[in-house]
Design a protein around this motif. Structure first.
Motif, short mmCIF file in Angstrom:
data_model
loop_
_atom_site.label_atom_id
_atom_site.label_comp_id
_atom_site.label_asym_id
_atom_site.label_seq_id
_atom_site.Cartn_x
_atom_site.Cartn_y
_atom_site.Cartn_z
N LYS A 180 0.83 -1.21 0.00
CA LYS A 180 0.00 0.00 0.00
C LYS A 180 0.87 1.26 0.00
O LYS A 180 0.51 2.27 -0.60
CB LYS A 180 -0.92 -0.03 1.21
N LYS A 181 2.01 1.19 0.67
CA LYS A 181 2.91 2.34 0.70
C LYS A 181 3.37 2.71 -0.71
O LYS A 181 3.52 3.89 -1.04
CB LYS A 181 4.12 2.05 1.59
N PHE A 182 3.57 1.71 -1.55
CA PHE A 182 4.03 1.97 -2.92
C PHE A 182 2.90 2.30 -3.89
O PHE A 182 3.15 2.55 -5.06
CB PHE A 182 4.84 0.76 -3.43
N LYS A 230 -0.92 -4.74 -10.85
CA LYS A 230 0.38 -5.09 -10.27
C LYS A 230 0.20 -5.96 -9.02
O LYS A 230 0.97 -6.89 -8.79
CB LYS A 230 1.19 -3.84 -9.94
N LEU A 231 -0.83 -5.67 -8.23
CA LEU A 231 -1.10 -6.49 -7.05
C LEU A 231 -1.46 -7.93 -7.45
O LEU A 231 -1.01 -8.89 -6.83
CB LEU A 231 -2.23 -5.89 -6.21
N ILE A 232 -2.24 -8.06 -8.50
CA ILE A 232 -2.61 -9.40 -8.99
C ILE A 232 -1.38 -10.14 -9.48
O ILE A 232 -1.18 -11.32 -9.18
CB ILE A 232 -3.68 -9.30 -10.10
N VAL A 233 -0.52 -9.46 -10.23
CA VAL A 233 0.70 -10.08 -10.74
C VAL A 233 1.59 -10.53 -9.58
O VAL A 233 2.11 -11.65 -9.58
CB VAL A 233 1.46 -9.13 -11.70
N ILE A 234 1.75 -9.68 -8.59
CA ILE A 234 2.57 -10.02 -7.42
C ILE A 234 1.98 -11.24 -6.71
O ILE A 234 2.70 -12.19 -6.38
CB ILE A 234 2.69 -8.82 -6.46
N PHE A 273 -1.52 -15.73 -0.14
CA PHE A 273 -1.67 -14.27 -0.20
C PHE A 273 -2.61 -13.83 -1.31
O PHE A 273 -3.16 -12.74 -1.27
CB PHE A 273 -0.29 -13.61 -0.38
N ILE A 274 -2.84 -14.69 -2.27
CA ILE A 274 -3.73 -14.34 -3.38
C ILE A 274 -5.17 -14.09 -2.90
O ILE A 274 -5.90 -13.31 -3.49
CB ILE A 274 -3.66 -15.42 -4.48
#
Length: 175
Positions: free
Chosen positions: A111-113, A119-123, A167-168
């Motif tokens: 969230k800080k970034f 991008k969250l999904i890719v991570i 985490f997904i």
């Protein structure tokens, strides 16, 4: 006088066997992600602090769930193998509360970034793939297995919810 009606068998099956057993943890994780969206206190630093607190509470729960029963059985009954804790390693078992703590820490950092949903999904997908490939890895040193078990589920079987594999679900709820 209050009358309690019985629930229908099909409703009881759905709640007890579908939502309550195999899907309880993923639903909890998904709801955790949804809760972050609607929280008034979802600043990144507060989430990291909350994650640290949850992780430490997870270890405290393990003390009460594993260590104290082991100690009581050994002391009162004189048999230290009635409630085995695998040489103390179960004290660091990664359960849902420890997972929640690590998820909050990671969500706070992400969230800080201010990353986009894509991008969250890719991570999350990359983490899931890496976690699946590395699951059960033995690093050869028990302490390293305990530390990295939190993330990839190392050998020893003390990790129910390693961060990389699960985490997904909070990300899905967040998005």
């Amino acid at each position: 006088m209050v009358l309690i009606k019985e629930i229908s068998p099909s409703y009881g099956f759905i709640v007890g066997n579908v939502l309550g057993r195999p899907y309880a943890a993923p639903i909890f994780m998904f709801c955790m992600g949804v809760g972050i969206v609607y929280s008034r206190r979802s600043q990144w630093d507060i989430m990291v602090k909350r994650g640290i607190t949850l992780f430490l509470l997870g270890i405290l729960v393990n003390v009460f769930e594993f260590f104290l029963p082991y100690y009581v059985c050994g002391t009162l009954l004189g048999s230290w193998d009635i409630f085995p804790i695998a040489g103390g390693l179960l004290l660091f078992c990664v359960d849902i509360l420890a997972f929640a703590g690590l998820s909050f820490i990671l969500m706070g950092i992400l969230k800080k970034f201010e990353l986009s949903n894509k991008k969250l999904i890719v991570i999350a997908l990359l983490m899931s793939i890496i976690g699946s490939l590395l699951r059960g890895t033995d690093l050869g040193i028990p302490v390293l297995n305990l530390i990295f078990g939190n993330f990839i589920g190392t050998a020893g079987g003390f990790t129910a919810f390693p961060l990389f594999n699960w985490f997904i679900f909070p990300i899905a709820g967040y998005i």
